[in-house]
Design a protein around this motif. Structure first.
Motif, PDB file in Angstrom:
ATOM      1  N   MET A   1       0.815  -1.217   0.000  1.00  0.00           N
ATOM      2  CA  MET A   1       0.000   0.000   0.000  1.00  0.00           C
ATOM      3  C   MET A   1       0.849   1.268   0.000  1.00  0.00           C
ATOM      4  O   MET A   1       0.338   2.362   0.083  1.00  0.00           O
ATOM      5  CB  MET A   1      -0.918   0.023   1.221  1.00  0.00           C
ATOM      6  N   LEU A   2       2.179   1.115  -0.080  1.00  0.00           N
ATOM      7  CA  LEU A   2       3.071   2.269  -0.010  1.00  0.00           C
ATOM      8  C   LEU A   2       2.802   3.214  -1.178  1.00  0.00           C
ATOM      9  O   LEU A   2       2.748   2.808  -2.329  1.00  0.00           O
ATOM     10  CB  LEU A   2       4.525   1.807  -0.034  1.00  0.00           C
ATOM     11  N   GLY A   3       2.628   4.515  -0.872  1.00  0.00           N
ATOM     12  CA  GLY A   3       2.440   5.516  -1.907  1.00  0.00           C
ATOM     13  C   GLY A   3       1.014   5.637  -2.400  1.00  0.00           C
ATOM     14  O   GLY A   3       0.737   6.447  -3.266  1.00  0.00           O
ATOM     15  N   VAL A   4       0.102   4.835  -1.867  1.00  0.00           N
ATOM     16  CA  VAL A   4      -1.295   4.885  -2.290  1.00  0.00           C
ATOM     17  C   VAL A   4      -2.055   5.888  -1.423  1.00  0.00           C
ATOM     18  O   VAL A   4      -1.909   5.888  -0.202  1.00  0.00           O
ATOM     19  CB  VAL A   4      -1.951   3.492  -2.202  1.00  0.00           C
ATOM     20  N   VAL A   5      -2.868   6.736  -2.080  1.00  0.00           N
ATOM     21  CA  VAL A   5      -3.641   7.731  -1.353  1.00  0.00           C
ATOM     22  C   VAL A   5      -5.108   7.598  -1.750  1.00  0.00           C
ATOM     23  O   VAL A   5      -5.427   7.237  -2.885  1.00  0.00           O
ATOM     24  CB  VAL A   5      -3.122   9.163  -1.650  1.00  0.00           C
ATOM     25  N   ALA A   6      -5.995   7.860  -0.809  1.00  0.00           N
ATOM     26  CA  ALA A   6      -7.428   7.894  -1.085  1.00  0.00           C
ATOM     27  C   ALA A   6      -7.935   9.289  -0.784  1.00  0.00           C
ATOM     28  O   ALA A   6      -7.449   9.953   0.136  1.00  0.00           O
ATOM     29  CB  ALA A   6      -8.161   6.856  -0.236  1.00  0.00           C
ATOM     30  N   ALA A   7      -8.909   9.746  -1.584  1.00  0.00           N
ATOM     31  CA  ALA A   7      -9.447  11.092  -1.382  1.00  0.00           C
ATOM     32  C   ALA A   7     -10.935  11.084  -1.682  1.00  0.00           C
ATOM     33  O   ALA A   7     -11.407  10.370  -2.574  1.00  0.00           O
ATOM     34  CB  ALA A   7      -8.735  12.098  -2.269  1.00  0.00           C
ATOM     35  N   ALA A   8     -11.688  11.901  -0.932  1.00  0.00           N
ATOM     36  CA  ALA A   8     -13.135  12.017  -1.113  1.00  0.00           C
ATOM     37  C   ALA A   8     -13.597  13.275  -0.399  1.00  0.00           C
ATOM     38  O   ALA A   8     -12.889  13.808   0.471  1.00  0.00           O
ATOM     39  CB  ALA A   8     -13.850  10.788  -0.546  1.00  0.00           C
ATOM     40  N   PRO A   9     -14.773  13.789  -0.749  1.00  0.00           N
ATOM     41  CA  PRO A   9     -15.312  14.919   0.013  1.00  0.00           C
ATOM     42  C   PRO A   9     -15.466  14.530   1.479  1.00  0.00           C
ATOM     43  O   PRO A   9     -15.845  13.398   1.803  1.00  0.00           O
ATOM     44  CB  PRO A   9     -16.682  15.153  -0.646  1.00  0.00           C
ATOM     45  N   ASN A  43      -4.368   8.054   4.205  1.00  0.00           N
ATOM     46  CA  ASN A  43      -3.156   7.261   3.976  1.00  0.00           C
ATOM     47  C   ASN A  43      -3.371   5.879   4.588  1.00  0.00           C
ATOM     48  O   ASN A  43      -3.280   5.708   5.804  1.00  0.00           O
ATOM     49  CB  ASN A  43      -1.941   7.958   4.602  1.00  0.00           C
ATOM     50  N   PRO A  44      -3.634   4.856   3.754  1.00  0.00           N
ATOM     51  CA  PRO A  44      -3.861   3.518   4.315  1.00  0.00           C
ATOM     52  C   PRO A  44      -2.581   2.741   4.563  1.00  0.00           C
ATOM     53  O   PRO A  44      -2.619   1.630   5.080  1.00  0.00           O
ATOM     54  CB  PRO A  44      -4.695   2.846   3.219  1.00  0.00           C
ATOM     55  N   PRO A  48       4.293   7.446   6.820  1.00  0.00           N
ATOM     56  CA  PRO A  48       3.740   8.764   6.482  1.00  0.00           C
ATOM     57  C   PRO A  48       3.797   8.994   4.970  1.00  0.00           C
ATOM     58  O   PRO A  48       4.703   8.520   4.279  1.00  0.00           O
ATOM     59  CB  PRO A  48       4.643   9.745   7.243  1.00  0.00           C
ATOM     60  N   LEU A  49       2.843   9.751   4.470  1.00  0.00           N
ATOM     61  CA  LEU A  49       2.710   9.972   3.026  1.00  0.00           C
ATOM     62  C   LEU A  49       2.532  11.464   2.754  1.00  0.00           C
ATOM     63  O   LEU A  49       1.680  12.125   3.366  1.00  0.00           O
ATOM     64  CB  LEU A  49       1.494   9.198   2.499  1.00  0.00           C
ATOM     65  N   ARG A  72      -1.970   5.259   8.234  1.00  0.00           N
ATOM     66  CA  ARG A  72      -3.321   4.827   8.594  1.00  0.00           C
ATOM     67  C   ARG A  72      -4.136   5.949   9.252  1.00  0.00           C
ATOM     68  O   ARG A  72      -4.835   5.751  10.243  1.00  0.00           O
ATOM     69  CB  ARG A  72      -3.269   3.590   9.496  1.00  0.00           C
ATOM     70  N   THR A  73      -4.010   7.131   8.655  1.00  0.00           N
ATOM     71  CA  THR A  73      -4.665   8.319   9.213  1.00  0.00           C
ATOM     72  C   THR A  73      -5.301   9.111   8.082  1.00  0.00           C
ATOM     73  O   THR A  73      -4.891   9.000   6.924  1.00  0.00           O
ATOM     74  CB  THR A  73      -3.650   9.205   9.965  1.00  0.00           C
ATOM     75  N   ARG A  74      -6.271   9.915   8.446  1.00  0.00           N
ATOM     76  CA  ARG A  74      -6.941  10.787   7.487  1.00  0.00           C
ATOM     77  C   ARG A  74      -6.700  12.238   7.854  1.00  0.00           C
ATOM     78  O   ARG A  74      -6.740  12.602   9.038  1.00  0.00           O
ATOM     79  CB  ARG A  74      -8.445  10.510   7.482  1.00  0.00           C
ATOM     80  N   ALA A  75      -6.467  13.067   6.823  1.00  0.00           N
ATOM     81  CA  ALA A  75      -6.333  14.514   7.022  1.00  0.00           C
ATOM     82  C   ALA A  75      -7.447  15.214   6.261  1.00  0.00           C
ATOM     83  O   ALA A  75      -7.704  14.912   5.091  1.00  0.00           O
ATOM     84  CB  ALA A  75      -4.970  14.990   6.524  1.00  0.00           C
TER      85      ALA A  75
END
Length: 276
Positions: A1-9, A43-44, A48-49, A72-75
């Motif tokens: 999962m390194l370097g993978v990012v998820a994004a949503a409203p 960041n799953p 840190p990403l 494993r945190t959301r910003a």
């Protein structure tokens, strides 16, 4: 999962947990206003990403262009869309993007600017080529997104040769957008004078229509000799007569009787003599 990012409203109220129920950002306001929302970046992975944020399609500003998200945190990153004073009423589209490790996630932004809406569609540059393919351009002249449909009808010397009912096209047109397309006609006539009427419609917009004309003469028909030449010339003369009648009607004149095709017969006689 390194370097993978998820994004949503971000979820309503910026609550904890994954963002759910908002497939896109929706903003609505008047021209000259500033509208705000929040993008959740997750960041799953186990490290840190660093994530770079950007926007396209609308004047957009993030609270921070770069954010480092712990493992494993959301910003949650606020952003603002500025609706300039000259922005036309209606629907506008854009995206916000989160990029990390060479991979980007894009979230659609739907912006609706309040004010009178106008749905307007035109069809331009209609052309019928020798293979029967119809070429045309659709233009969204209004300030709302359009979902157009298209119908085709063609008349030959002896009647209807194509009658294709309206069907929805696999596209949408944003305000100001134009798109050029083609429609196939697999079995056009081998020998005929054809007038094609193309009609485009979209919900809320007046129908748009345009016309194209063509004389079809296949290679085999020409090789058949004087009879084919006479038929082809007759079709061309019929098309010319139709155009003159249309122009006369437009000018509120009485149509002029068309001359006999004596010159066409002369051409055929010459061709027949050459064959002999």
């Amino acid at each position: 999962m390194l370097g993978v990012v998820a994004a949503a409203p971000a979820p309503p109220g910026w609550t904890a947990g994954a963002a759910q129920g908002r497939p896109y950002v929706y903003l609505e306001g008047a021209a000259g206003s500033v509208l705000e929302d929040t993008l959740s970046v997750t960041n799953p992975g186990p490290k840190p990403l660093t994530v770079r944020l950007s926007g396209q399609g609308t004047p957009l500003a993030f609270a921070a262009r770069t954010v480092t998200v712990p493992a494993r945190t959301r910003a949650d990153v606020p952003f603002a869309v500025t609706v300039t004073a000259d922005t036309a009423p209606g629907e506008h589209r854009g995206t916000v993007s989160a990029e990390a490790g060479g991979r980007a996630v894009r979230v659609p932004v739907h912006l609706r600017v309040s004010g009178p809406s106008l749905a307007a569609l035109t069809v331009e540059k209609v052309r019928l080529d020798g293979s029967g393919t119809v070429h045309y351009t659709l233009v969204n002249r209004g300030n709302t997104v359009l979902a157009p449909s298209l119908s085709l009808r063609a008349e030959g010397v002896r009647g209807t040769v194509l009658d294709r009912a309206a069907r929805a096209l696999p596209l949408t047109l944003r305000p100001g957008e134009r798109i050029t397309r083609t429609e196939p006609w697999p079995d056009p006539p081998a020998l005929d004078s054809v007038t094609l009427d193309l009609r485009a419609t979209a919900p809320g917009a007046p129908a748009a229509a345009a016309r194209a004309e063509r004389v079809f003469v296949s290679g085999g028909a020409v090789a058949a000799g004087a009879g084919a030449l006479l038929a082809a010339a007759g079709a061309a003369a019929a098309l010319a007569a139709r155009r003159r009648r249309d122009r006369a009607v437009d000018r509120h004149e009485m149509p002029v009787e068309e001359p006999q095709l004596a010159n066409v017969v002369d051409v055929v006689d010459v061709a027949a003599g050459a064959d002999r």
